[in-house]
Structure formats: C-alpha cells, structure tokens
Motif scaffolding. Structure first.
Motif, short mmCIF file in Angstrom:
data_model
loop_
_atom_site.label_atom_id
_atom_site.label_comp_id
_atom_site.label_asym_id
_atom_site.label_seq_id
_atom_site.Cartn_x
_atom_site.Cartn_y
_atom_site.Cartn_z
N ALA A 316 0.94 -1.16 0.04
CA ALA A 316 0.21 0.05 -0.06
C ALA A 316 0.87 1.28 -0.13
O ALA A 316 0.58 2.10 -0.68
N LEU A 317 1.81 1.26 0.69
CA LEU A 317 2.90 2.41 0.89
C LEU A 317 3.30 2.60 -0.37
O LEU A 317 3.50 3.89 -0.96
N TYR A 318 4.24 1.41 -1.13
CA TYR A 318 4.77 1.84 -2.45
C TYR A 318 3.61 2.25 -3.67
O TYR A 318 4.02 2.92 -4.38
N GLU A 319 2.41 1.58 -3.37
CA GLU A 319 1.58 1.86 -4.60
C GLU A 319 1.10 3.44 -4.25
O GLU A 319 1.05 4.20 -5.41
N HIS A 320 1.00 3.77 -2.91
CA HIS A 320 0.81 5.49 -2.99
C HIS A 320 1.90 6.21 -3.27
O HIS A 320 1.62 7.15 -3.99
N ARG A 321 3.13 5.55 -3.16
CA ARG A 321 4.27 6.47 -3.77
C ARG A 321 4.48 6.61 -5.31
O ARG A 321 4.84 7.62 -5.84
N ILE A 322 3.59 5.54 -5.96
CA ILE A 322 3.72 5.48 -7.41
C ILE A 322 2.98 6.77 -7.90
O ILE A 322 3.17 7.31 -9.01
N HIS A 323 1.58 7.06 -7.32
CA HIS A 323 0.92 8.18 -7.72
C HIS A 323 1.60 9.42 -7.24
O HIS A 323 1.27 10.67 -7.96
N GLN A 324 2.64 9.55 -6.35
CA GLN A 324 3.30 10.75 -6.07
C GLN A 324 4.29 10.94 -7.13
O GLN A 324 4.71 12.20 -7.37
N GLY A 325 4.95 9.94 -7.61
CA GLY A 325 6.13 10.22 -8.70
C GLY A 325 5.61 10.07 -9.86
O GLY A 325 4.54 10.08 -10.31
N ASN A 326 6.79 9.94 -10.78
CA ASN A 326 6.62 9.76 -12.32
C ASN A 326 7.07 8.45 -12.86
O ASN A 326 6.74 8.34 -14.08
N LYS A 327 7.83 7.71 -12.21
CA LYS A 327 8.45 6.60 -12.77
C LYS A 327 8.21 5.24 -11.99
O LYS A 327 8.62 5.12 -10.87
#
Length: 355
Positions: A316-327
């Motif tokens: 869940a943490l890394y999926e949330h980070r995907i939406h914050q980043g670009n790659k």
C-alpha cells in the motif's frame, strides 16, 4: 475483421443488455434539457465507456461516431512541450490526461479552455455545449483535480464534462460535488453468461452453459475480458466442449511466474532479472497498480500468516508513492527489494529456530 468486443458493442441506450433501469434514467437525463457534468465510475469491464458513447449518440446523433485522432501539443510553464493524442468528433473530445504524468494540470486547463471557446455552429438544431470526456480521472494529481474544478465552473455554459474512473475514492470531494455520480456496477455471472450466449448465437455458434459459466467466473465479472476469452476459446477449438480449458491472458501467467521467482530466490542477481520482467510488463501497457495487485495476490499466498499483514501494508505504501512520482519502475522495484529483504530475514530466522 473486428473483435467480438468491438463488433457487438451497443451504440444506443435502448440496445444495452443489462442495467436497463440505469439506461432509462440516462435517457431521461439527456432529454430533460439541463444536462449536468457526469462522473461515471465502476470496475474495469463493467461498460462505462459503452454507456458514455451511448449518451453522446443520444445527445448529438450518429455524428459522434465519425471519430478522428489528433496530436495536440501543450506547453508547460517551464516551456517544455508535451504531445498528447486526442480522439474526438465535431461534438466531443476524449483524452486521458494522466498520460502526461506530473504535467496533467496543464493538459486539463488548456484542453478544456480550447474546446469551451469554440461554439457550436447550429445551436438551434444542436446542443449549445460540447462534451469533453476525461478517462482515468482517479489517476490525476491533486493539482490537476483542483484545476479541473475551477475550469469546470468557468466554462460551464459551452462545455460539459464526462469524467470516467474506476473508483471515486481518489477523486477530490470538490469534483464529486459538482458532478452527477453514475455508478456502473459489474454485470453478474448470469448476465455475462447470457451475453456470451447472445454473441455466440449472432456468430452462428453454440456454447455449452458449463463453459460460459467458467469463462464468466474466470473473468472476475469483467465483460470485456469474458468476450475476449470466449473468442480465444473459439480460435482454440470449435465445436466447444464443456470441459475445454479457458485461456488466461499472457501477462497474468507472466506475472504469476515473476512472483514465483521472487519467492524462490532473494539475491541481487534475481532482483535484476525481476526488474527486466517488470519493464516487460510496463512496456506492454499493463498499469502499475494492476501489476502491484497481481504481485501482492501471488506473494501473499506464498507467505506465512505472520508476514501477510506486513507485506500488504508495505505494498500500500509503495502503491501510494507511485501516484506521487513519475516513474513506476522505481517503486515496483523498491517493493520487490523490500519484500525480498523481509522474506529472506523471515526464512533465516526460521532456520535459526530449527537449530
């Protein structure tokens, strides 16, 4: 030769085979005179896009089916050029602004401004407004969503928005409150079976009830996937047999193998191999969140009960980070590396306890 999923796609609200009460409600909405902004949401393969195209045809007639693809160029505040493809007719325009990544705000503002500033030629025989269809609105950044809210209010006289997404949980309340929510639920297994029988009948084929039920269940109530699976079975073998194997999508098998390789070995060399496999999935346009869900589903089944909560929380943490980043690849690989670390530590502890 077109695929069944395109060949038998309904073109008007009266031809829809399920959720008929919703179709009747949408028909009234079109003819009531005051057409609102719409937020159409529901799971993948439920029929959202089909219903949107039926609404457009009800609004403007068969002219909306004369589609053209255009390349549009947008300039960011830092003078960077972004090229985006749009599909549209004389009455509407469709785009997926989330393809622009962190520059989606610029695309949303410029596109709606351009469409809203051009008036209809014959306002007596046509609707006074044009329609902009924005897909995957739940993938937009918060900046783009706030910008969309302001633009929506400013150009409401000449422009209506139809927003399409899988879940409203990632759409800001300000947008939700300005749109009429239209939920398109996934069809039931029985409805999918009926659709498969109807399509096969039109093709002059006979499908056993057992096979249609297995296809419907294996598709997870995704009608698009069910029709593609049915056509794949037709190519594989005809006449159909009740116990005929149902072909899975290649990327699902590939993802399962990837998860298996992660569990088998936790080394830097294996991590490099997994990165290559993840790149392969991304280059074939498999969305990062679908890869996440597929990986977590397979990894959790191979995990001990004590690890399941920790792995799910980490995903869940890394999926949330995907939406914050670009790659997306950075976050997918970071998740795999973290899982390998936790899993290897768990195995080593287990071995230590034995001795």
């Amino acid at each position: 030769m077109s695929l069944w999923v395109d060949k038998y796609r309904p073109t008007s609200l009266s031809k829809l085979d399920y959720h008929k009460d919703l179709a009747a409600h949408l028909k009234k909405l079109v003819h009531c005179g005051d057409f609102p902004h719409l937020l159409v949401y529901g799971p993948s393969g439920a029929g959202k896009k089909t219903r949107i195209m039926c609404i457009l045809r009800e609004l403007y007639g068969p002219g909306v089916e004369k589609l053209r693809i255009e390349q549009q160029s947008f300039t960011t505040p830092s003078n960077r050029k972004i090229e985006m493809s749009t599909i549209g007719s004389a009455y509407h325009l469709e785009i997926n602004p989330s393809d622009a990544g962190i520059y989606d705000r610029v695309v949303v503002q410029e596109l709606i401004k351009t469409v809203a500033q051009s008036y209809q030629l014959e306002s007596t025989t046509q609707k006074e407004f044009k329609v902009v269809v924005l897909t995957e609105v739940d993938r937009l950044t918060k900046d783009a969503q706030h910008s969309l809210r302001r633009t929506m209010e400013k150009y409401t006289a000449t422009c209506r928005l139809i927003l399409c997404c899988n879940s409203t949980s990632k759409v800001i309340p300000a947008i939700r409150s300005r749109c009429l929510g239209v939920r398109v639920a996934a069809p039931s297994v029985d409805e999918i079976c009926q659709m498969l029988h109807n399509v096969c009948k039109k093709e002059g084929l006979t499908i056993p009830a057992e096979l249609s039920k297995r296809i419907a269940e294996k598709s997870n109530r995704n009608l698009r996937r069910a029709l593609l699976m049915c056509e794949a079975c037709r190519v594989q073998q005809y006449p159909f047999s009740p116990d005929q194997p149902v072909q899975e999508a290649d990327w699902e098998v590939y993802l399962r193998d990837t998860a298996q390789q992660i569990v088998e070995q936790q080394t830097p060399k294996r991590l490099l191999e997994i990165r290559g496999r993840l790149y392969e999935l991304l280059t074939h346009c498999i969305p990062p969140d679908v890869i996440f869900k597929g990986l977590i589903k397979e990894l959790v089944t191979n995990c001990d009960g004590s690890l399941k909560a920790e792995v799910t929380d980490m995903a869940a943490l890394y999926e949330h980070r995907i939406h914050q980043g670009n790659k997306a690849i950075y976050h997918l690989e970071a998740f795999v590396a973290k899982f390998m670390s936790i899993y290897k530590h768990f195995l080593e502890e287990g071995m230590a306890d034995l001795f």
